[in-house]
Scaffold this motif. Structure first.
Motif, PDB file in Angstrom:
ATOM      1  N   ALA A 164      30.532  33.166  37.678  1.00 24.65           N
ATOM      2  CA  ALA A 164      30.793  31.875  38.304  1.00 24.65           C
ATOM      3  C   ALA A 164      31.406  30.885  37.320  1.00 24.65           C
ATOM      4  O   ALA A 164      32.120  29.965  37.722  1.00 24.65           O
ATOM      5  CB  ALA A 164      29.492  31.315  38.885  1.00 24.65           C
ATOM      6  N   ARG A 165      31.179  31.085  36.013  1.00 22.22           N
ATOM      7  CA  ARG A 165      31.666  30.146  35.003  1.00 22.22           C
ATOM      8  C   ARG A 165      32.833  30.670  34.187  1.00 22.22           C
ATOM      9  O   ARG A 165      33.587  29.890  33.603  1.00 22.22           O
ATOM     10  CB  ARG A 165      30.530  29.787  34.044  1.00 22.22           C
ATOM     11  N   GLU A 166      32.992  31.971  34.104  1.00 17.63           N
ATOM     12  CA  GLU A 166      33.999  32.543  33.210  1.00 17.63           C
ATOM     13  C   GLU A 166      34.837  33.591  33.933  1.00 17.63           C
ATOM     14  O   GLU A 166      34.329  34.331  34.781  1.00 17.63           O
ATOM     15  CB  GLU A 166      33.332  33.214  32.010  1.00 17.63           C
ATOM     16  N   HIS A 167      36.104  33.633  33.557  1.00 13.95           N
ATOM     17  CA  HIS A 167      36.994  34.726  33.980  1.00 13.95           C
ATOM     18  C   HIS A 167      37.713  35.206  32.732  1.00 13.95           C
ATOM     19  O   HIS A 167      38.576  34.508  32.182  1.00 13.95           O
ATOM     20  CB  HIS A 167      37.993  34.263  35.036  1.00 13.95           C
ATOM     21  N   LEU A 168      37.329  36.373  32.227  1.00 15.83           N
ATOM     22  CA  LEU A 168      37.860  36.926  30.985  1.00 15.83           C
ATOM     23  C   LEU A 168      38.738  38.123  31.330  1.00 15.83           C
ATOM     24  O   LEU A 168      38.344  38.987  32.121  1.00 15.83           O
ATOM     25  CB  LEU A 168      36.716  37.351  30.069  1.00 15.83           C
ATOM     26  N   VAL A 177      35.426  34.477  59.838  1.00 16.93           N
ATOM     27  CA  VAL A 177      34.686  34.154  58.620  1.00 16.93           C
ATOM     28  C   VAL A 177      35.523  33.263  57.714  1.00 16.93           C
ATOM     29  O   VAL A 177      36.744  33.160  57.849  1.00 16.93           O
ATOM     30  CB  VAL A 177      34.270  35.432  57.854  1.00 16.93           C
ATOM     31  N   GLU A 178      34.831  32.643  56.764  1.00 15.18           N
ATOM     32  CA  GLU A 178      35.472  31.835  55.741  1.00 15.18           C
ATOM     33  C   GLU A 178      35.117  32.410  54.382  1.00 15.18           C
ATOM     34  O   GLU A 178      33.946  32.618  54.078  1.00 15.18           O
ATOM     35  CB  GLU A 178      34.992  30.391  55.843  1.00 15.18           C
ATOM     36  N   THR A 179      36.141  32.696  53.569  1.00 15.56           N
ATOM     37  CA  THR A 179      35.912  33.270  52.246  1.00 15.56           C
ATOM     38  C   THR A 179      35.909  32.182  51.184  1.00 15.56           C
ATOM     39  O   THR A 179      36.655  31.197  51.274  1.00 15.56           O
ATOM     40  CB  THR A 179      36.986  34.311  51.885  1.00 15.56           C
ATOM     41  N   ARG A 180      35.055  32.392  50.177  1.00 15.63           N
ATOM     42  CA  ARG A 180      34.990  31.491  49.026  1.00 15.63           C
ATOM     43  C   ARG A 180      34.929  32.332  47.754  1.00 15.63           C
ATOM     44  O   ARG A 180      34.236  33.353  47.721  1.00 15.63           O
ATOM     45  CB  ARG A 180      33.765  30.581  49.104  1.00 15.63           C
ATOM     46  N   PRO A 181      35.610  31.901  46.701  1.00 15.33           N
ATOM     47  CA  PRO A 181      35.624  32.693  45.462  1.00 15.33           C
ATOM     48  C   PRO A 181      34.352  32.483  44.658  1.00 15.33           C
ATOM     49  O   PRO A 181      33.749  31.405  44.668  1.00 15.33           O
ATOM     50  CB  PRO A 181      36.834  32.140  44.721  1.00 15.33           C
ATOM     51  N   LEU A 182      33.946  33.516  43.918  1.00 14.58           N
ATOM     52  CA  LEU A 182      32.871  33.345  42.941  1.00 14.58           C
ATOM     53  C   LEU A 182      33.317  32.361  41.865  1.00 14.58           C
ATOM     54  O   LEU A 182      32.544  31.493  41.443  1.00 14.58           O
ATOM     55  CB  LEU A 182      32.524  34.702  42.309  1.00 14.58           C
ATOM     56  N   ASN A 183      34.574  32.490  41.441  1.00 17.21           N
ATOM     57  CA  ASN A 183      35.139  31.611  40.423  1.00 17.21           C
ATOM     58  C   ASN A 183      36.556  31.242  40.856  1.00 17.21           C
ATOM     59  O   ASN A 183      37.450  32.098  40.839  1.00 17.21           O
ATOM     60  CB  ASN A 183      35.166  32.320  39.069  1.00 17.21           C
ATOM     61  N   PRO A 184      36.793  29.977  41.256  1.00 17.04           N
ATOM     62  CA  PRO A 184      38.128  29.594  41.744  1.00 17.04           C
ATOM     63  C   PRO A 184      39.231  29.807  40.716  1.00 17.04           C
ATOM     64  O   PRO A 184      40.395  29.925  41.082  1.00 17.04           O
ATOM     65  CB  PRO A 184      37.968  28.102  42.076  1.00 17.04           C
TER      66      PRO A 184
END
Length: 367
Positions: free
Chosen positions: A121-125, A328-335
Motif C-alpha cells: 500500500a505504501r511502496e511500489h518497487l 463493480v468498482e475497482t480500487r488500486p492497492l497502491n495508486p
C-alpha cells in the motif's frame, strides 16, 4: 561523481552500456516505431497468428522464434503474515530484431527484457533487465519448463522430463526487494479468445494467448530489508504475435479479476487514437470453462485519474458485465504502481466491491 562510487562502478557502467546498445538495436529494427513499445508496427517476414491453429502443451510454453514478440507474465495477489496486502509481478519479454533471429552465439538477433515488481500500500518497487539471446544469459525451455534472465527464474518444480507449468517456482529481486514463490495450479489452462486466437482490433490484428489463472502462491517477499511470509493466488499469461496492435492503437487497459465464489474475468480495452476502443472479455467459471462475452455486454469506465510521471492515468474503474449481473468498482492497492521502465506503464494489484467482491491485477499501457 567519484569514480569509486558504487553508482559509477564498472559493473553499473557495463549494464548501462548494454541496455543502451539493446535499446538502440530495438529502435533501429523499427520495434519502437509506433503503438505501445512498437507493437503496432508492421512486421514483414514474421509469422502472423491465424485462427484455427490448435495450441499444444508443453510445446507452446516455449519460445516461438518465427514471431516477432512474446511474453511470459505472472502476477500475484498476496497476503503477508503481518496481515497486509501485497502484489508481485514477473515478466520476461522476447523481441526479435529481424526475421529468422534465432542464431548461434552472438549472432542471435533476439533481445530479452525482464520486468519485476513488488507492491504494498505504501511502496511500489520495480526493476528491469536486458540480455542478448544466444549466449545462455536468457531464454525459455518448453519441457521441462524454464524461463530465465540471469537469476530471475520461472521454472517447473517437477523432475520429469516433460514437466510443464503445473507446479512452478518464481523468483526475482533487486537491491530493494526480492521474492521467491511456489505456484501450484488447481485448475486447467484457459485458452483466450477463439481457442487461443485473440483478436485485438477490427482490422484483424491478433495474438495467440492462453492463461493459467488457477495458481495458488506461497513463499517469501522482502521489501527494503523487511522479510514477510506471503500466500495468495497468482495468474500467468502467455502471448505471442508479430503485430498485436493496429497502427492507430496506442495501448490497452487489461484486467485479470478473481470474483468471490471462484469465477474469473479477463477483460481488455484496446485504445485507438481516433476509433472507439476494441473490447474483449472472457468469463471463466470456477471449473475453468470459458464463455466469450459480447462486446456490448462489457462496460469499462474510468472513474478517477491520478497524475504519475507527467501523465494522467485512470486508477479507479467501473467494470460491468450486464449478462452476468456484475457491476463493480475497482480500487488500486497502491495508486502509484508505475513501472518507470524503458517501456513505461502502470501495473498493480486491485480490489473491487459492488455486486461482487474480489481481487486481481490491472495493467495500463500507452498513457
Amino acid at each position: 561523481m567519484n569514480a569509486k562510487s558504487p553508482n559509477n562502478s564498472p559493473e553499473r557502467r557495463s549494464a548501462i552500456s548494454r541496455r543502451s546498445a539493446l535499446l538502440l538495436a530495438l529502435s533501429s529494427s523499427g520495434a519502437l516505431a509506433q503503438g505501445f513499445g512498437g507493437l503496432g508496427a508492421t512486421a514483414p517476414g514474421f509469422a502472423i497468428p491465424r485462427p484455427g491453429m490448435l495450441l499444444a502443451f508443453p510445446r507452446d510454453h516455449g519460445a516461438h522464434p518465427e514471431f516477432r514478440t512474446e511474453w511470459w507474465y505472472v502476477t500475484a495477489n498476496l497476503t503477508g503474515d503481518d496481515g497486509a496486502s501485497y502484489g508481485v509481478q514477473w515478466t520476461l519479454f522476447r523481441f526479435a530484431l529481424q526475421p529468422n533471429a534465432a542464431r548461434a552465439g552472438w549472432d542471435d538477433r533476439n533481445v530479452w527484457m525482464g520486468h519485476a515488481a513488488a507492491t504494498s500500500a505504501r511502496e511500489h518497487l520495480f526493476a528491469q533487465k536486458f540480455a542478448r539471446g544466444g549466449i545462455e544469459q536468457a531464454g525459455v525451455e518448453a519441457a521441462p519448463f524454464r524461463a530465465y534472465l540471469d537469476d530471475w527464474v520461472l521454472e517447473t518444480r517437477d523432475d520429469s522430463a516433460g514437466a510443464g507449468i503445473e507446479r512452478l517456482r518464481v523468483s526475482a529481486g533487486d537491491k530493494n526487494f526480492a521474492y521467491a514463490l511456489d505456484l501450484t495450479a488447481t485448475g486447467p489452462i484457459v485458452l483466450q479468445g477463439e481457442d487461443g486466437y485473440s483478436r485485438k482490433s477490427e482490422a484483424g490484428q491478433a495474438s495467440y494467448y492462453y492463461s493459467q489463472p488457477f495458481f495458488t502462491a506461497e513463499g517469501s517477499l522482502s521489501m527494503n530489508g523487511r522479510k514477510i511470509q506471503v500466500s495468495g493466488r497468482a495468474w500467468m499469461d502467455r502471448e505471442w504475435s508479430s503485430q498485436p496492435l493496429g497502427p492507430d492503437q496506442k495501448g490497452w487497459d487489461w484486467f485479470s479479476l478473481r470474483l468471490d465464489g471462484g469465477a474469473k474475468l479477463m477483460l481488455y480495452r484496446m485504445r485507438s487514437v481516433e476509433a472507439a476502443p476494441f473490447l474483449f472479455g472472457n468469463w471463466i467459471d470456477a471449473n475453468g470453462a470459458t464463455s466469450v462475452l459480447a462486446r456490448e455486454d462489457i462496460v469499462l469506465e474510468p472513474l478517477e485519474t491520478t497524475r504519475i510521471a507527467d501523465r494522467d492515468v485512470p486508477i479507479r474503474w467501473r467494470v460491468k458485465i450486464k449478462s452476468r449481473g456484475v457491476d463493480v468498482e475497482t480500487r488500486p492497492l497502491n495508486p502509484r504502481s508505475w513501472m518507470g521502465t524503458d517501456f513505461a506503464y502502470w501495473e498493480g494489484p486491485i480490489r473491487f466491491t459492488g455486486s461482487r467482491g474480489g481481487e486481481g491485477y490491472l495493467e495500463m499501457t500507452g498513457y
